[in-house]
Design a protein around this motif. Structure first.
Motif, PDB file in Angstrom:
ATOM      1  N   SER A   1       0.810  -1.232   0.000  1.00 20.67           N
ATOM      2  CA  SER A   1       0.000   0.000   0.000  1.00 20.67           C
ATOM      3  C   SER A   1       0.839   1.277   0.000  1.00 20.67           C
ATOM      4  O   SER A   1       0.452   2.263  -0.616  1.00 20.67           O
ATOM      5  N   LEU A   2       1.999   1.258   0.674  1.00 19.01           N
ATOM      6  CA  LEU A   2       2.829   2.468   0.763  1.00 19.01           C
ATOM      7  C   LEU A   2       3.969   2.493  -0.245  1.00 19.01           C
ATOM      8  O   LEU A   2       4.573   3.544  -0.467  1.00 19.01           O
ATOM      9  N   GLY A   3       4.276   1.343  -0.810  1.00 20.67           N
ATOM     10  CA  GLY A   3       5.476   1.233  -1.644  1.00 20.67           C
ATOM     11  C   GLY A   3       6.673   0.961  -0.745  1.00 20.67           C
ATOM     12  O   GLY A   3       6.635   1.219   0.463  1.00 20.67           O
ATOM     13  N   GLU A   4       7.735   0.449  -1.330  1.00 24.35           N
ATOM     14  CA  GLU A   4       8.925   0.096  -0.540  1.00 24.35           C
ATOM     15  C   GLU A   4       9.513   1.314   0.171  1.00 24.35           C
ATOM     16  O   GLU A   4       9.807   1.271   1.361  1.00 24.35           O
ATOM     17  N   ASN A   5       9.661   2.429  -0.531  1.00 26.71           N
ATOM     18  CA  ASN A   5      10.218   3.633   0.094  1.00 26.71           C
ATOM     19  C   ASN A   5       9.281   4.210   1.143  1.00 26.71           C
ATOM     20  O   ASN A   5       9.737   4.673   2.201  1.00 26.71           O
ATOM     21  N   GLY A   6       7.990   4.186   0.877  1.00 23.32           N
ATOM     22  CA  GLY A   6       7.023   4.678   1.860  1.00 23.32           C
ATOM     23  C   GLY A   6       7.068   3.862   3.136  1.00 23.32           C
ATOM     24  O   GLY A   6       7.011   4.409   4.247  1.00 23.32           O
ATOM     25  N   TRP A   7       7.180   2.530   2.989  1.00 22.72           N
ATOM     26  CA  TRP A   7       7.287   1.652   4.159  1.00 22.72           C
ATOM     27  C   TRP A   7       8.562   1.955   4.933  1.00 22.72           C
ATOM     28  O   TRP A   7       8.547   2.042   6.162  1.00 22.72           O
ATOM     29  N   LYS A   8       9.673   2.140   4.222  1.00 21.33           N
ATOM     30  CA  LYS A   8      10.950   2.419   4.897  1.00 21.33           C
ATOM     31  C   LYS A   8      10.883   3.731   5.672  1.00 21.33           C
ATOM     32  O   LYS A   8      11.400   3.835   6.781  1.00 21.33           O
ATOM     33  N   ILE A   9      10.238   4.732   5.094  1.00 18.93           N
ATOM     34  CA  ILE A   9      10.103   6.022   5.778  1.00 18.93           C
ATOM     35  C   ILE A   9       9.218   5.872   7.020  1.00 18.93           C
ATOM     36  O   ILE A   9       9.563   6.344   8.105  1.00 18.93           O
ATOM     37  N   ALA A  10       8.069   5.207   6.867  1.00 19.81           N
ATOM     38  CA  ALA A  10       7.162   4.997   8.005  1.00 19.81           C
ATOM     39  C   ALA A  10       7.852   4.178   9.098  1.00 19.81           C
ATOM     40  O   ALA A  10       7.732   4.481  10.291  1.00 19.81           O
ATOM     41  N   TYR A  11       8.585   3.155   8.694  1.00 19.52           N
ATOM     42  CA  TYR A  11       9.313   2.295   9.633  1.00 19.52           C
ATOM     43  C   TYR A  11      10.380   3.097  10.385  1.00 19.52           C
ATOM     44  O   TYR A  11      10.517   2.977  11.602  1.00 19.52           O
ATOM     45  N   ALA A  12      11.106   3.941   9.644  1.00 23.02           N
ATOM     46  CA  ALA A  12      12.158   4.757  10.265  1.00 23.02           C
ATOM     47  C   ALA A  12      11.564   5.758  11.257  1.00 23.02           C
ATOM     48  O   ALA A  12      12.096   5.939  12.358  1.00 23.02           O
ATOM     49  N   ILE A  13      10.452   6.384  10.889  1.00 22.19           N
ATOM     50  CA  ILE A  13       9.811   7.356  11.791  1.00 22.19           C
ATOM     51  C   ILE A  13       9.295   6.652  13.043  1.00 22.19           C
ATOM     52  O   ILE A  13       9.505   7.117  14.162  1.00 22.19           O
ATOM     53  N   ALA A  14       8.622   5.513  12.859  1.00 24.86           N
ATOM     54  CA  ALA A  14       8.103   4.757  14.011  1.00 24.86           C
ATOM     55  C   ALA A  14       9.248   4.289  14.905  1.00 24.86           C
ATOM     56  O   ALA A  14       9.155   4.343  16.140  1.00 24.86           O
ATOM     57  N   SER A  15      10.348   3.855  14.302  1.00 29.84           N
ATOM     58  CA  SER A  15      11.516   3.415  15.080  1.00 29.84           C
ATOM     59  C   SER A  15      12.097   4.563  15.886  1.00 29.84           C
ATOM     60  O   SER A  15      12.410   4.405  17.065  1.00 29.84           O
ATOM     61  N   LEU A  16      12.240   5.722  15.251  1.00 27.57           N
ATOM     62  CA  LEU A  16      12.815   6.877  15.932  1.00 27.57           C
ATOM     63  C   LEU A  16      11.921   7.347  17.081  1.00 27.57           C
ATOM     64  O   LEU A  16      12.407   7.594  18.194  1.00 27.57           O
ATOM     65  N   LEU A  17      10.620   7.436  16.834  1.00 32.07           N
ATOM     66  CA  LEU A  17       9.705   7.881  17.889  1.00 32.07           C
ATOM     67  C   LEU A  17       9.679   6.897  19.060  1.00 32.07           C
ATOM     68  O   LEU A  17       9.673   7.309  20.223  1.00 32.07           O
TER      69      LEU A  17
END
Length: 194
Positions: free
Chosen positions: A31-47
């Motif tokens: 649904s988000l695309g590979e880059n979209g998933w990586k960005i969402a994953y990175a933001i969730a990890s950082l928070l």
């Protein structure tokens, strides 16, 4: 203590998504695309990391000692941390013998880091944090081994032994800086204060 527990669950849970919910990960990539998933994953990890750090800082102020480790455990912890930092450096470089033999040097580095801190810290919040990370490392290593057997994961091929030398030098320098002052600046505790 509640914030620390929530932070641990969120941070380590995010880093176990592929293990515990591979279908969720695949649907998010779809649904988000590979880059979209990586960005969402990175933001969730950082928070979640920020929450974990904040929760740990708060918990350290109110939790007592679960056990009193002997002074000599701190010396073992210092030695183990040198090994952990060399493994960490090896995980970030092209593969040398260290990366090939350990297969997953970053996961090994986290497990050694957690174990060394469990040996030297008896404070309740510290035990909770480091035991959780050690358990995460064990679970992740088992999952990675299963993925290797299933052919889903290819290990990095050996490149050159010079990267072992680089990993050792980087690890020793990082260890020296942590022992010298950086650990005290970041965490508020000198590893040499025994």
């Amino acid at each position: 203590m509640a914030l620390l527990i929530v932070g641990i669950i969120l941070f380590l849970g995010i880093h176990l998504v592929r293990v515990v919910a591979p279908g969720f990960r695949q649907s998010m990539i779809a649904s988000l695309g590979e880059n979209g998933w990586k960005i969402a994953y990175a933001i969730a990890s950082l928070l979640s990391l920020i929450l974990l750090i904040y929760g740990f800082g708060q918990a350290r102020q109110v939790t007592g000692m679960l056990y009193m480790p002997p002074v000599w455990m701190a010396h073992i912890a210092l030695t183990l941390m040198l090994i952990a930092l060399i493994c960490l450096a090896a995980s970030l470089l092209p593969a040398g013998h260290i990366a090939v033999r350990t297969k997953h040097p970053m996961v090994l580095s986290v497990k050694i880091w957690a174990l060394s801190h469990l040996l030297a810290n008896g404070e309740t919040s510290s035990v909770l944090l480091f035991a959780a990370f050690l358990a995460w490392g064990v679970i992740l290593r088992i999952a990675l081994k299963r993925r290797e057997r299933a052919g889903e994961l290819k290990l990095r091929p050996f490149v050159s032994a010079k990267y072992d030398l680089y990993a050792a030098v980087i690890g020793v320098v990082a260890w020296g800086l942590l022992v010298w002052r950086v650990h005290e600046w970041l965490i508020g505790v000198s590893p040499l204060a025994v």
